[in-house]
Design a protein around this motif. Structure first.
Motif, short mmCIF file in Angstrom:
data_model
loop_
_atom_site.label_atom_id
_atom_site.label_comp_id
_atom_site.label_asym_id
_atom_site.label_seq_id
_atom_site.Cartn_x
_atom_site.Cartn_y
_atom_site.Cartn_z
N CYS A 130 0.75 -1.33 0.01
CA CYS A 130 0.14 0.03 0.16
C CYS A 130 0.67 1.12 -0.11
O CYS A 130 2.12 1.07 0.01
N GLN B 9 -7.68 4.94 -1.27
CA GLN B 9 -7.66 3.61 -0.59
C GLN B 9 -7.33 4.06 0.89
O GLN B 9 -6.87 5.09 1.20
N SER C 103 -8.47 -5.89 -1.07
CA SER C 103 -7.36 -4.88 -1.12
C SER C 103 -7.08 -4.19 0.40
O SER C 103 -6.19 -3.35 0.27
N CYS C 104 -8.14 -4.26 1.21
CA CYS C 104 -7.80 -3.65 2.67
C CYS C 104 -6.88 -4.45 3.20
O CYS C 104 -6.20 -4.15 4.17
N GLN D 220 -13.78 -1.53 2.20
CA GLN D 220 -13.95 -0.22 1.26
C GLN D 220 -15.11 -0.09 0.73
O GLN D 220 -15.40 -0.28 -0.46
N LYS E 55 -11.51 4.05 -10.28
CA LYS E 55 -11.19 4.11 -8.87
C LYS E 55 -11.64 2.89 -8.34
O LYS E 55 -12.46 2.22 -8.98
N SER E 56 -11.30 2.50 -7.02
CA SER E 56 -11.48 1.24 -6.45
C SER E 56 -12.62 1.33 -5.43
O SER E 56 -12.65 2.23 -4.84
N GLY F 13 -15.26 3.87 -1.83
CA GLY F 13 -14.13 3.93 -2.84
C GLY F 13 -13.70 5.30 -3.44
O GLY F 13 -14.30 6.09 -3.04
N PHE G 221 -7.43 -1.42 -7.53
CA PHE G 221 -6.29 -1.22 -6.96
C PHE G 221 -5.55 -2.28 -7.13
O PHE G 221 -4.30 -2.18 -7.60
#
Lengths: 581, 334
Positions: free
Chosen positions: A70, A565, A485-486, A535, A318-319, A562, A373
């Motif tokens: 990250c 991040q 992705s967190c 997220q 964007k994620s 989102g 992401f």
């Protein structure tokens, strides 16, 4: 992070920025490759203006002596060839207090949004230096400068530029000259904390994006047919798969829409070839009807959803983890299926491969929830352990005359019944979306419906998913549960918490459906409360944990929509507050 | 001696418009009261053919309807570059319809206007070639078949540009896109798979079908105005070169569009109720090579060994168009 008291940094975050056409992405990729070949770990994400071409662009890199997943809360260096519209990245490139903002002296002062933090400002005549070299460009001068500031070896920088421009000798020579000019100009700047020596060589590491990793996982799992329709941010996976599939004798078809692509994949799988499609949220929504057919006809199929901000077109670049709800609950009828989520760039390979294996062996659809992401980040990772493991489907053998009639949907103990491939003698059957009996013939009898529902549930519920259902790390009487992705920023946050004496367990769910309540309850033994990190705006994972799990601990929620991040510092702050509450 | 006004301006040329012409002949863009439906400040690339085509088409439709117009817009470059805050450029009521559904959403708007007794309010649906010929063809064919009171405009740049130049079913044979690369197998897009959308519209025998390009903007405006004289389903297919996806210079958009018509690759015509009523004759016929050489997406045809076989195939397609639509005067026909 820069550490002025020490002589070297173990992690540095750099943003390169400039207007469209300035060659920012080229320079960013070269810097990433130079860092990788010098033996560092690194991660690069990118951002650009909303226009299709010609907008401002930023390449965000983190280079470190350890694996990074990250971006940090603050950047150490922002280097720009010009400032045109670059202020728009203010929220995405927060400068740390010890940071440095570097620009062209002819461009004037940097935007205040970057310098408000108290970051130091430096300026050099980048464009003027470039003008002194026939064919030289400011982005290469900047690249040489940044490489020198970070202490990256000259030969690694040289090699990265040569590899990219090797096919264009006319561009290579001036670029190398500009690189060298930038490098020597670095001497006039104030000292910048360089990187600590690299933790080894590049051998045994890969530089890869999550979308490429997912594509490779599909190939290693045995996928040989992919049908798909272009959609941001899943398109790169298709562009990578197109030549790669061809090289292993597979086929990729670009369909006319998502309905065609999912149904082509179902058809190919019915024909005996492991098949996959990749899309994003709006495409997944269109595919849901057909996923019902795959469940009812017990046709293996994998759908990779590179999630983006929704609903509707949302923010396609964007994620967001906003498709968990439809992935879990979007199908019509009682339709047991698999939902998996990779939790890192490299894990996109293993999890996609696992999804293919599970879908093939359990004869049902699997949805893989990656996101923008993970999909578009480019990272140096350790070479994944798993090699190719073509999935094994239970295929029916040919039957001879006098054998018992073939029962495609036989009510076996495991719920899995051998699937005939069309063309196999003596085992012809109808694969029907209508409810059916054991032989596949349509039936509207309650008993057949109940028996087939039981069968389709049983094969998923009774399967032993082993240890891969989740990543479990750390100890203590607190836990943070997350997915996807967190996980990267959470892992870093909990490592920082541990350094401060706060022990918190990490639970990253890889298998989201079928839910594994007993396993999660066991993993939370001794935990007094848990925080759910995700997220999205509404807390979709929190609802899933409350509805499909009967957990023995109270759950709190940490979530945001989102578009930006989570970073480790942000999570750490919340975890510390929550632990004391 | 009879009074004869002296004209200091050109007529019958490619000139877009002139305020000195009689009112009926003036271009909409030359009109001081033009609406600027698609305002400046949007984020299209330099030289974008679609931005140009949409501005002329929508302003002409606004003028023809006395500004009583609603637009539905499929996902695509046009939607992406014209709408993000704070650069929203639409100065008319405008709804995004997702990707494949612009024709259906427009049908709904037209039904609402009828239910409310507002026949004066007209509806335009617009989309790119992907949104029209691929994912949107089902809704569009339904709109044609029911003869819904909608003008559908397709801005054709021959691929999915905003996702990074993937092929669509309007991509011509041999053209390179991100999903039809030149490595391995046959280079570029396969031949014979493209959909001739104007011919498909024609086969529905709807009141009005026309094709146009951004090289002839007066012609484009006139066709939009003509389309608004009909009730029922209407379709205009506009060729809009894309500097990014086609790989030509940003200032070459108009020239490339003109070459597409002068080669015969893109026939320009009008049709009513299924019959062609007028074609734009080719004034200066050029071989397809002249068109292909302007664009990077065809560059692989001219590298050694040159693919003269593919160039001949493209030339044959142009010749077929010229014969089919009688684009040349008898004496010159191939």
């Amino acid at each position: 992070m820069t550490n002025p008291s020490n002589s070297a940094a173990t992690s540095v975050a750099i943003a390169l920025a400039g207007s469209g056409g300035a060659g920012i992405m080229t320079a960013g990729n070269m810097l990433l490759e130079a860092a990788a070949s010098a033996g560092y770990y690194a991660l690069m994400t990118r951002s650009s203006g909303p226009q299709i071409r010609g907008g401002e662009a930023a390449a965000m890199l983190r280079i470190a002596t350890h694996p990074v997943e990250c971006m940090p809360a603050g950047f150490d260096l922002l280097a720009a060839v010009d400032w045109e519209n670059v202020h728009r990245f203010g929220a995405e490139i927060p400068l740390g207090a010890g940071g440095l903002v570097l620009g062209d002296e002819a461009e004037g002062a940097p935007p205040a949004v970057f310098t408000a933090s108290g970051a130091a400002i430096a300026a050099l005549p980048l464009a003027a230096i470039a003008r002194g070299i026939p064919g030289g460009r400011p982005n290469m001068v900047l690249l040489g400068l940044v490489g020198a500031l970070l202490g990256l070896p000259e030969d690694a920088m040289h090699e990265a530029v040569s590899r990219t421009l090797g096919k264009r000798p006319a561009a290579l020579e001036p670029s190398l000259a500009a690189l060298a000019a930038g490098r020597s100009a670095a001497g006039s700047l104030q000292p910048f904390t360089p990187l600590a020596p690299p933790p080894g060589s590049a051998a045994g590491r890969w530089l890869i994006t999550g979308n490429e990793a997912a594509g490779l996982g599909a190939l290693q799992g045995g996928v040989r047919f992919v049908a798909a329709y272009p959609i941001t941010p899943a398109t790169e996976m298709l562009e990578w798969l197109s030549p790669s599939l061809e090289s292993v004798g597979g086929v990729l078809v670009q369909a006319e829409d998502e309905l065609a692509s999912i149904n082509m994949a179902i058809g190919a799988s019915y024909g005996g070839v492991p098949s996959l499609t990749a899309t994003s949220g709006p495409g997944l929504a269109l595919m849901l009807e057909s996923l019902g057919l795959a469940v009812a006809s017990e046709t293996p199929i994998v759908v990779v959803d590179i999630m983006r901000v929704g609903p509707s077109t949302g923010i396609p670049t964007k994620s967001e983890q906003g498709d968990l709800d439809i992935a879990l609950h979007g199908l019509h009828g009682d339709a047991p299926h698999l939902v998996l989520a990779p939790n890192g760039v490299g894990d996109a390979l293993a999890t996609t491969q696992w999804a293919v294996t599970l879908a093939e062996s359990l004869q049902c659809p699997a949805i893989v929830l990656s996101d923008q992401f993970l999909g578009q980040a480019r990272a140096v990772i350790d070479r994944p352990a798993a090699g190719a493991s073509p999935a094994a489907r239970d295929v029916a053998a040919a039957a001879a005359e006098g054998d018992a009639p073939y029962r495609r949907y036989a009510l076996t103990d495991s719920g899995i019944s051998p699937m005939a491939i069309p063309g196999t003698a003596g085992v012809t059957y109808t694969a029907d979306g209508l409810e059916h009996g054991e032989r596949g013939t349509p039936s509207s009898q309650f008993t057949d419906h109940a028996a087939q529902l039981d069968k389709r549930l049983r094969k998923l519920a009774d399967h032993d998913y082993g240890e891969r259902w989740a990543d479990l790390e750390g100890e203590g009487d607190l836990a943070v549960i997350t997915f996807g992705s967190c996980t990267g920023p959470l892992r870093e946050a909990l490592a920082l918490a541990y350094e401060r004496g706060l022990a918190v367990r990490l639970v990253s769910l890889r298998l989201l459906a079928p839910a594994q309540p007993a396993r999660l309850a066991a993993a939370l033994a001794g935990v007094r409360k848990a925080l759910v990190l995700e997220q999205n705006h509404s807390g979709q994972l929190l609802r899933h944990l409350k509805s499909s799990f009967d957990l023995p601990v109270p759950l709190a929620s940490l979530r945001k929509p989102g578009g930006q991040q989570f970073n480790a510092a942000e999570i750490l702050r919340h975890v510390v507050e929550w632990s004391a509450a | 001696m009879a009074y004869k006004p002296i004209r200091f301006y050109q007529t019958g040329t490619f000139t877009v418009g002139n305020r000195l012409l009689p009112e009926g002949q003036r271009s909409v863009q030359a009109d001081m009261r033009r609406t600027n439906s698609l305002n400046s400040g949007h984020r299209a690339c330099q030289g974008c053919g679609e931005a140009l085509g949409a501005r002329y088409a929508l302003d002409a439709a606004m003028q023809a309807t006395r500004n009583q117009l609603i637009a539905a817009n499929a996902t695509g470059c046009l939607e992406v570059f014209s709408t993000p805050y704070p650069e929203t450029s639409w100065q008319i009521p405008w709804i995004h319809s997702l990707f494949g559904n612009a024709a259906a959403v427009a049908t709904g708007i037209a039904a609402a206007m009828r239910a409310k007794g507002r026949p004066d309010v007209r509806v335009v649906a617009q989309g790119g070639d992907g949104g029209t010929t691929d994912i949107g063809i089902g809704c569009l064919s339904g709109m044609f078949e029911r003869n819904d009171d909608v003008l559908y405009i397709c801005y054709d740049n021959e691929a999915y540009m905003n996702t990074g130049v993937q092929r669509s079913s309007a991509t011509p044979g041999a053209a390179r896109t991100a999903t039809t690369p030149a490595d391995g197998g046959a280079a570029g897009n396969a031949f014979g798979q493209g959909k001739d959308m104007a011919a498909i519209a024609l086969a529905h025998e709807i009141p009005y079908v026309a094709t146009a390009t951004v090289a002839e903007l007066r012609d484009l405006e006139a066709k939009v105005r003509r389309a608004m004289e009909f009730r029922g389903a209407r379709y205009i297919h506009i060729l809009v070169p894309c500097p990014l996806g086609w790989g030509h210079a940003s200032d070459a958009t108009i020239r490339v569009a003109r070459l597409a018509t002068e080669t015969g690759l893109f026939p320009v015509f009008e049709a009513e109720y299924g019959s062609v009523t007028r074609v734009s004759k080719i004034r200066r016929r050029v071989p397809v090579e002249e068109y292909l050489r302007t664009q990077q997406r065809f560059a692989h045809l001219f590298r050694e060994p040159a693919r003269t076989d593919l160039i001949e195939r493209i030339q044959a397609a142009a010749d077929r168009n010229i014969r089919r639509y009688a684009l040349l005067d008898e004496a010159e026909a191939p």
